[in-house]
Design a protein around this motif. Structure first.
Motif, PDB file in Angstrom:
ATOM      1  N   ARG A  60      39.094  26.597 -38.972  1.00 21.90           N
ATOM      2  CA  ARG A  60      38.841  26.208 -40.366  1.00 21.90           C
ATOM      3  C   ARG A  60      40.166  25.977 -41.109  1.00 21.90           C
ATOM      4  NH1 ARG A  60      34.579  26.170 -43.535  1.00 21.90           N
ATOM      5  NH2 ARG A  60      33.243  27.227 -42.035  1.00 21.90           N
TER       6      ARG A  60
ATOM      7  N   VAL B  17      31.491  20.123 -38.183  1.00 18.12           N
ATOM      8  CA  VAL B  17      32.549  19.358 -38.839  1.00 18.12           C
ATOM      9  C   VAL B  17      32.237  17.876 -38.668  1.00 18.12           C
ATOM     10  CG1 VAL B  17      35.022  18.813 -38.873  1.00 18.12           C
ATOM     11  CG2 VAL B  17      34.266  21.128 -38.284  1.00 18.12           C
TER      12      VAL B  17
ATOM     13  N   LEU C  74      33.169  20.026 -43.919  1.00 15.42           N
ATOM     14  CA  LEU C  74      33.482  21.242 -43.184  1.00 15.42           C
ATOM     15  C   LEU C  74      32.346  22.221 -43.456  1.00 15.42           C
ATOM     16  CD1 LEU C  74      35.784  22.391 -41.441  1.00 15.42           C
ATOM     17  CD2 LEU C  74      36.901  23.116 -43.543  1.00 15.42           C
TER      18      LEU C  74
ATOM     19  N   LEU D  16      40.681  17.838 -45.027  1.00 14.90           N
ATOM     20  CA  LEU D  16      39.435  17.703 -45.763  1.00 14.90           C
ATOM     21  C   LEU D  16      39.598  16.759 -46.939  1.00 14.90           C
ATOM     22  CD1 LEU D  16      36.490  18.652 -45.970  1.00 14.90           C
ATOM     23  CD2 LEU D  16      37.298  20.557 -47.367  1.00 14.90           C
TER      24      LEU D  16
ATOM     25  N   VAL E 217      38.790  14.925 -42.309  1.00 19.77           N
ATOM     26  CA  VAL E 217      37.548  15.691 -42.241  1.00 19.77           C
ATOM     27  C   VAL E 217      36.766  15.370 -43.506  1.00 19.77           C
ATOM     28  CG1 VAL E 217      36.545  18.004 -42.276  1.00 19.77           C
ATOM     29  CG2 VAL E 217      38.495  17.504 -40.783  1.00 19.77           C
TER      30      VAL E 217
ATOM     31  N   TYR F 200      34.114  14.554 -38.616  1.00 16.79           N
ATOM     32  CA  TYR F 200      35.421  13.913 -38.513  1.00 16.79           C
ATOM     33  C   TYR F 200      35.261  12.426 -38.794  1.00 16.79           C
ATOM     34  CZ  TYR F 200      36.806  18.102 -35.916  1.00 16.79           C
ATOM     35  OH  TYR F 200      37.074  19.388 -35.529  1.00 16.79           O
TER      36      TYR F 200
ATOM     37  N   LEU G  25      41.749  22.694 -40.138  1.00 16.34           N
ATOM     38  CA  LEU G  25      41.022  21.517 -40.614  1.00 16.34           C
ATOM     39  C   LEU G  25      41.120  21.337 -42.123  1.00 16.34           C
ATOM     40  CD1 LEU G  25      37.846  21.724 -38.358  1.00 16.34           C
ATOM     41  CD2 LEU G  25      39.862  20.246 -38.076  1.00 16.34           C
TER      42      LEU G  25
ATOM     43  N   LEU H  26      32.434  28.530 -37.593  1.00 17.84           N
ATOM     44  CA  LEU H  26      33.772  28.033 -37.286  1.00 17.84           C
ATOM     45  C   LEU H  26      34.753  29.190 -37.310  1.00 17.84           C
ATOM     46  CD1 LEU H  26      33.943  24.826 -39.511  1.00 17.84           C
ATOM     47  CD2 LEU H  26      33.476  24.959 -37.057  1.00 17.84           C
TER      48      LEU H  26
END
Length: 123
Positions: free
Chosen positions: A114, A74, A69, A121, A66, A76, A117, A109
């Motif tokens: 979150r 998001v 964020l 990050l 990621v 990706y 993910l 989100l």
């Protein structure tokens, strides 16, 4: 998705692999039920750079991270590799905006998403 007339997987298939890598991760983390989740991600931006061809029946591996964020989105980033290869065959990104499944309006989100993910990050 077999090879195209040029002997390699057609470029549109790479985008399918990106989508599969992200959704598989989200499903494995328990934060996406593709049939019932109240919040879903819609792709609003995508890009791919190609470095080496991939061809059926090669096994393709994907690396996922990621890059951003946000509040309801998001970014990706996905690298695609021929099995065991040290260099990417293709690298790309796509941006999901998360929306209410019914209204299709952006929503924050959800915290479980979150949290799932956060380990991916990379800035």
């Amino acid at each position: 998705m077999d090879n195209d007339v040029y002997g390699h997987v057609n470029n549109v298939v790479y985008y399918s692999w990106f989508d599969t890598a992200v959704n598989a991760y989200l499903i494995e983390q328990g934060v996406l039920d593709i049939e019932r989740s109240a919040t879903i991600g819609l792709v609003v931006e995508t890009q791919c750079n190609y470095f080496a061809p991939l061809a059926f029946p090669q096994t393709v591996e994907a690396g996922l991270r990621v890059a951003r964020l946000g509040g309801s989105s998001v970014r990706y980033e996905v690298g695609l590799f021929a099995e065991g290869a040290p260099q990417t065959a293709a690298a790309g990104h796509f941006v999901h905006v998360y929306v209410d499944r019914t209204t299709r309006r952006p929503v924050p989100l959800p915290e479980p998403l979150r949290a799932a993910l956060q380990p991916l990050l990379r800035t």
